[in-house]
Design a protein around this motif. Structure first.
Motif, PDB file in Angstrom:
ATOM      1  N   ARG A  78      14.366   3.547   0.848  1.00  0.00           N
ATOM      2  CA  ARG A  78      14.016   3.371  -0.568  1.00  0.00           C
ATOM      3  C   ARG A  78      13.062   2.215  -0.832  1.00  0.00           C
ATOM      4  NH1 ARG A  78      19.078   3.644  -3.737  1.00  0.00           N
ATOM      5  NH2 ARG A  78      19.400   5.358  -2.301  1.00  0.00           N
ATOM      6  N   ARG A  79      12.975   1.267   0.110  1.00  0.00           N
ATOM      7  CA  ARG A  79      12.040   0.159  -0.080  1.00  0.00           C
ATOM      8  C   ARG A  79      10.715   0.380   0.642  1.00  0.00           C
ATOM      9  NH1 ARG A  79      12.288  -4.344  -3.677  1.00  0.00           N
ATOM     10  NH2 ARG A  79      14.470  -4.636  -4.157  1.00  0.00           N
ATOM     11  N   MET A  80      10.531   1.556   1.171  1.00  0.00           N
ATOM     12  CA  MET A  80       9.300   1.821   1.907  1.00  0.00           C
ATOM     13  C   MET A  80       8.065   1.568   1.028  1.00  0.00           C
ATOM     14  SD  MET A  80       8.100   5.341   3.705  1.00  0.00           S
ATOM     15  CE  MET A  80       6.411   5.446   4.300  1.00  0.00           C
ATOM     16  N   CYS A  81       6.965   1.222   1.680  1.00  0.00           N
ATOM     17  CA  CYS A  81       5.741   0.948   0.951  1.00  0.00           C
ATOM     18  C   CYS A  81       5.355   2.130   0.052  1.00  0.00           C
ATOM     19  CB  CYS A  81       4.600   0.674   1.926  1.00  0.00           C
ATOM     20  SG  CYS A  81       3.047   0.318   1.086  1.00  0.00           S
ATOM     21  N   PRO A  82       5.161   1.879  -1.245  1.00  0.00           N
ATOM     22  CA  PRO A  82       4.727   2.956  -2.139  1.00  0.00           C
ATOM     23  C   PRO A  82       3.199   3.131  -2.140  1.00  0.00           C
ATOM     24  CG  PRO A  82       5.173   0.990  -3.412  1.00  0.00           C
ATOM     25  CD  PRO A  82       5.444   0.628  -1.964  1.00  0.00           C
ATOM     26  N   PRO A 108      11.505  -8.705   4.307  1.00  0.00           N
ATOM     27  CA  PRO A 108      12.936  -8.930   4.538  1.00  0.00           C
ATOM     28  C   PRO A 108      13.827  -8.155   3.574  1.00  0.00           C
ATOM     29  CG  PRO A 108      11.835 -10.945   3.774  1.00  0.00           C
ATOM     30  CD  PRO A 108      10.773  -9.933   4.019  1.00  0.00           C
ATOM     31  N   ARG A 109      14.953  -7.693   4.081  1.00  0.00           N
ATOM     32  CA  ARG A 109      16.007  -7.086   3.259  1.00  0.00           C
ATOM     33  C   ARG A 109      17.177  -8.061   3.259  1.00  0.00           C
ATOM     34  NH1 ARG A 109      15.387  -1.254   3.131  1.00  0.00           N
ATOM     35  NH2 ARG A 109      13.295  -0.768   3.873  1.00  0.00           N
ATOM     36  N   GLU A 110      18.098  -7.833   2.325  1.00  0.00           N
ATOM     37  CA  GLU A 110      19.291  -8.671   2.291  1.00  0.00           C
ATOM     38  C   GLU A 110      20.525  -7.795   2.295  1.00  0.00           C
ATOM     39  OE1 GLU A 110      19.813 -12.594  -0.106  1.00  0.00           O
ATOM     40  OE2 GLU A 110      20.662 -10.985  -1.323  1.00  0.00           O
TER      41      GLU A 110
HETATM   42  C1  HEM Z   1      -2.235  -0.942   5.589  1.00  0.00           C
HETATM   43  C2  HEM Z   1      -1.751  -1.158   4.401  1.00  0.00           C
HETATM   44  C3  HEM Z   1      -0.311  -1.467   4.064  1.00  0.00           C
HETATM   45  C4  HEM Z   1       0.749  -1.749   4.882  1.00  0.00           C
HETATM   46  C5  HEM Z   1       0.768  -1.824   6.416  1.00  0.00           C
HETATM   47  C6  HEM Z   1       1.913  -1.954   4.030  1.00  0.00           C
HETATM   48  C7  HEM Z   1       3.189  -2.229   4.489  1.00  0.00           C
HETATM   49  C8  HEM Z   1       4.304  -2.402   3.682  1.00  0.00           C
HETATM   50  C9  HEM Z   1       5.632  -2.664   4.169  1.00  0.00           C
HETATM   51  C10 HEM Z   1       6.011  -2.768   5.643  1.00  0.00           C
HETATM   52  C11 HEM Z   1       6.454  -2.803   3.100  1.00  0.00           C
HETATM   53  C12 HEM Z   1       7.964  -3.098   3.128  1.00  0.00           C
HETATM   54  C13 HEM Z   1       8.714  -1.843   3.444  1.00  0.00           C
HETATM   55  C14 HEM Z   1      10.193  -2.002   3.636  1.00  0.00           C
HETATM   56  O1  HEM Z   1      10.813  -2.989   3.200  1.00  0.00           O
HETATM   57  O2  HEM Z   1      10.769  -1.074   4.252  1.00  0.00           O
HETATM   58  C15 HEM Z   1       5.633  -2.636   1.915  1.00  0.00           C
HETATM   59  C16 HEM Z   1       6.108  -2.723   0.622  1.00  0.00           C
HETATM   60  C17 HEM Z   1       5.299  -2.625  -0.487  1.00  0.00           C
HETATM   61  N1  HEM Z   1       3.958  -2.318  -0.512  1.00  0.00           N
HETATM   62 FE1  HEM Z   1       2.770  -1.944   1.089  1.00  0.00          FE
HETATM   63  N2  HEM Z   1       1.537  -1.800   2.725  1.00  0.00           N
HETATM   64  C18 HEM Z   1       0.191  -1.495   2.700  1.00  0.00           C
HETATM   65  C19 HEM Z   1      -0.563  -1.248   1.573  1.00  0.00           C
HETATM   66  C20 HEM Z   1      -0.109  -1.294   0.285  1.00  0.00           C
HETATM   67  C21 HEM Z   1      -0.891  -0.979  -0.885  1.00  0.00           C
HETATM   68  C22 HEM Z   1      -2.322  -0.472  -0.858  1.00  0.00           C
HETATM   69  C23 HEM Z   1      -0.095  -1.211  -1.980  1.00  0.00           C
HETATM   70  C24 HEM Z   1      -0.406  -1.047  -3.444  1.00  0.00           C
HETATM   71  C25 HEM Z   1      -1.590  -0.867  -3.980  1.00  0.00           C
HETATM   72  C26 HEM Z   1       1.189  -1.681  -1.481  1.00  0.00           C
HETATM   73  C27 HEM Z   1       2.265  -2.046  -2.280  1.00  0.00           C
HETATM   74  C28 HEM Z   1       3.534  -2.324  -1.812  1.00  0.00           C
HETATM   75  C29 HEM Z   1       4.658  -2.655  -2.684  1.00  0.00           C
HETATM   76  C30 HEM Z   1       4.622  -2.772  -4.211  1.00  0.00           C
HETATM   77  C31 HEM Z   1       5.785  -2.835  -1.851  1.00  0.00           C
HETATM   78  C32 HEM Z   1       7.210  -3.190  -2.265  1.00  0.00           C
HETATM   79  C33 HEM Z   1       8.043  -1.939  -2.455  1.00  0.00           C
HETATM   80  C34 HEM Z   1       9.495  -2.232  -2.774  1.00  0.00           C
HETATM   81  O3  HEM Z   1       9.986  -3.318  -2.467  1.00  0.00           O
HETATM   82  O4  HEM Z   1      10.163  -1.345  -3.373  1.00  0.00           O
HETATM   83  N3  HEM Z   1       1.153  -1.710  -0.122  1.00  0.00           N
HETATM   84  N4  HEM Z   1       4.333  -2.381   2.302  1.00  0.00           N
END
Ligand code: HEM
Length: 500
Positions: free
Chosen positions: A429-433, A363-365
């Motif tokens: 900018r909030r995309m998954c890193p 979720p975003r706000e």
């Molecule tokens: C199939 C695997 C994964 C999927 C489908 C996924 C998907 C996502 C999505 C949809 C978001 C939110 C994006 C947004 O708000 O636009 C997110 C955020 C995040 N993901 Fe992933 N993710 C995966 C794997 C990972 C892995 C492997 C890590 C770290 C080791 C990770 C760490 C994070 C973090 C820290 C955020 C928050 C970023 C922020 O709020 O700035 N994710 N992810």
């Protein structure tokens, strides 16, 4: 209509006094919010839709154009995450890492450390041996473990093995070792998923102190926070003991993979001099984010990939033929081999299209009143993007519900956050890193499973009979465990008895 103050809210389903649109969810055939919301958006012709759940205003983007507005055009206004009221006490006590940090200096700093240092392409590559080792353990476990399943056949619980693999890879990358308290941690993550996805009246009516008082959720969230921090303390201790042991060993060099992500963070913590000091509470929250963000998501995606391949034997055959012909009988898959496995990569993409494990992203706000697509999005509204609905929209995808990895063959569409019809990792900018980290572990694990084994559904089940019902949790998983019978095709090399 029916809204005061001259606001033009996006269209959406009818709202009742007090409860708002809640009845649409309570009466829905599906307990899964992304399906109910997709249904409502279609019925009301509302790619940008407004709902009110109790006192909480909700705006849902359900088309590529609406997603682009939220995550590109208005990215900065929608760059914070809402704090669920019952989770707030824990968050105010410091349980905030990258995932929940509000858009501001702390988030910016954690984001750049994560993108540039912790999850960069170079760092992800440095964990290659960890992944190869865990993938070998996975296939050894499959070869060794078939046990009589529900129908008496020798089967393995594929999802369970994949969850263990992704957890171990992530934890080893972070602390340099397997986690001594892995089972306890896995249970706590599951508990967190249950807590976060459970409706609580206190969360829907934040102004009611009575409801908040009556709801046990806040107390449970606090207990879970304490438990998680205790586990992270333990992980940090384990990391430090291991580093000390490595440093005092005869060849005493600490390799990059021993340093681990936590080592990098502790170094930054000690160096200081940052705009926002990196406290140990923040370090704990951040590694907790990586642990939980990194394992459940990739593990569930892999389980969906295996499920889709079982339902689509031609895709399975094609993927297996590719990996077996490219490897020419080598003993096991290593990462160099992945470069040539084009079809396997398409399989993973197609899985992410049909089964984005965070179907509503995170979720975003809305930080300030904004006009989006001609409608007013009020400050404070929670903004969701229905990536699941977008990935299955027949306007953008031919034969949208069918599993066809070939559709990505021309390489035009990717999940890097620029093609808004395909956003399993979000955008902006909030995309998954963690995309590179996830991709690396998913490709190797899937290639290994397809290389060594043929896979059979138990009990003579036909491919089309495999149930694909979803269950909500931290990430969307299969409701029923995926039990499959492995048949060895390429023998699994005996496991070495290295300590890690
Ligand atoms: C199939 C695997 C994964 C999927 C489908 C996924 C998907 C996502 C999505 C949809 C978001 C939110 C994006 C947004 O708000 O636009 C997110 C955020 C995040 N993901 Fe992933 N993710 C995966 C794997 C990972 C892995 C492997 C890590 C770290 C080791 C990770 C760490 C994070 C973090 C820290 C955020 C928050 C970023 C922020 O709020 O700035 N994710 N992810």
């Amino acid at each position: 209509g029916g809204n005061g103050g001259g606001q033009r809210l996006p269209p959406g389903p009818s709202r009742l006094p007090l409860i708002g649109s809640l009845h649409h969810f309570l009466l829905s055939r599906s307990p899964l919010a992304h399906r109910t919301m997709a249904d409502l958006a279609r019925r009301h012709g509302a790619p940008l839709m407004y709902l009110r759940l109790g006192e909480v205003g909700l705006v849902v983007a359900s088309s590529p154009a609406a997603a682009r507005e939220v995550m590109r055009a208005h990215d900065t206004a929608f760059a914070s995450r809402p704090w669920i009221p019952s989770m707030r006490p824990a968050m105010e006590r410091g349980a905030v890492g990258l995932v929940f940090a509000r858009h501001g200096p702390l988030w910016r700093q954690l984001r750049s450390v994560s993108v540039l240092e912790l999850l960069s392409a170079r760092r992800v590559r440095s964990f290659r041996r960890v992944r190869e080792d865990e993938a070998r353990r996975l296939v050894a476990a499959v070869a060794a473990a078939p046990a009589p399943g529900p129908g008496g056949e020798a089967v393995v619980n594929v999802g369970e093995l994949l969850a263990a693999l992704t957890t171990d890879v992530t934890v080893r990358a972070v602390i340099g070792d397997r986690f001594d308290r892995r089972e306890e941690f896995a249970r706590a993550v599951e508990e967190g998923g249950r807590l976060i996805t459970r409706f609580s009246l206190g969360d829907l009516f934040p102004s009611s102190r009575l409801l908040r008082f009556l709801s046990r959720k806040a107390g449970q969230a606090m207990d879970l926070h304490r438990k998680m921090f205790e586990l992270m303390d333990c992980a940090i201790r384990q990391h430090e003991e291991r580093r000390a042991a490595v440093a005092s060993a005869p060849d005493g060099t600490v390799k990059e993979e021993d340093e681990g992500i936590l080592g990098v963070l502790l170094r930054i913590h000690k160096e200081g001099g940052l705009e926002v000091p990196l406290t140990m509470d923040i370090v704990k929250s951040l590694i907790l984010d990586l642990f939980s963000g990194g394992s459940d998501t990739s593990g569930s995606t892999l389980e969906w990939a295996m499920s889709e391949l079982m339902r689509n034997p031609r895709a399975m055959e094609k993927a297996q033929a590719e990996v077996r012909s490219k490897l020419h009988g080598k003993p096991s898959v290593i990462e160099d081999d992945l470069r040539d496995l084009n079809y396997l990569k398409l399989v993973i993409k197609e899985t992410l299209r049909l089964h984005p494990v965070l179907p509503l992203l995170l979720p975003r706000e809305c930080a300030e009143d904004r006009e989006v697509m001609g409608y007013d999005v009020p400050k404070g509204a929670t903004v969701l993007v229905n990536a699941w609905a977008i990935g299955r929209d027949p306007e953008y995808w031919d034969d949208a519900d069918a599993f066809k990895p070939e559709r990505f063959e021309d390489g035009k569409i990717d999940y890097k956050g620029t093609d808004f019809e395909f956003i399993p990792f979000g955008a902006g900018r909030r995309m998954c890193p963690g995309t590179l980290f996830a991709q690396a572990v998913m490709e190797l694990a899937l290639a290994s499973l397809l290389y060594h084994f043929d896979w059979k559904l138990p009990g003579g089940m036909k491919p089309s009979e495999l149930d694909m019902t979803e269950k909500m949790g931290m990430a969307v998983k299969r409701k029923d465990d995926l039990y499959l019978r492995p048949v060895v095709r390429v023998p699994v090399p005996p496991q070495s008895t290295d300590s890690t």
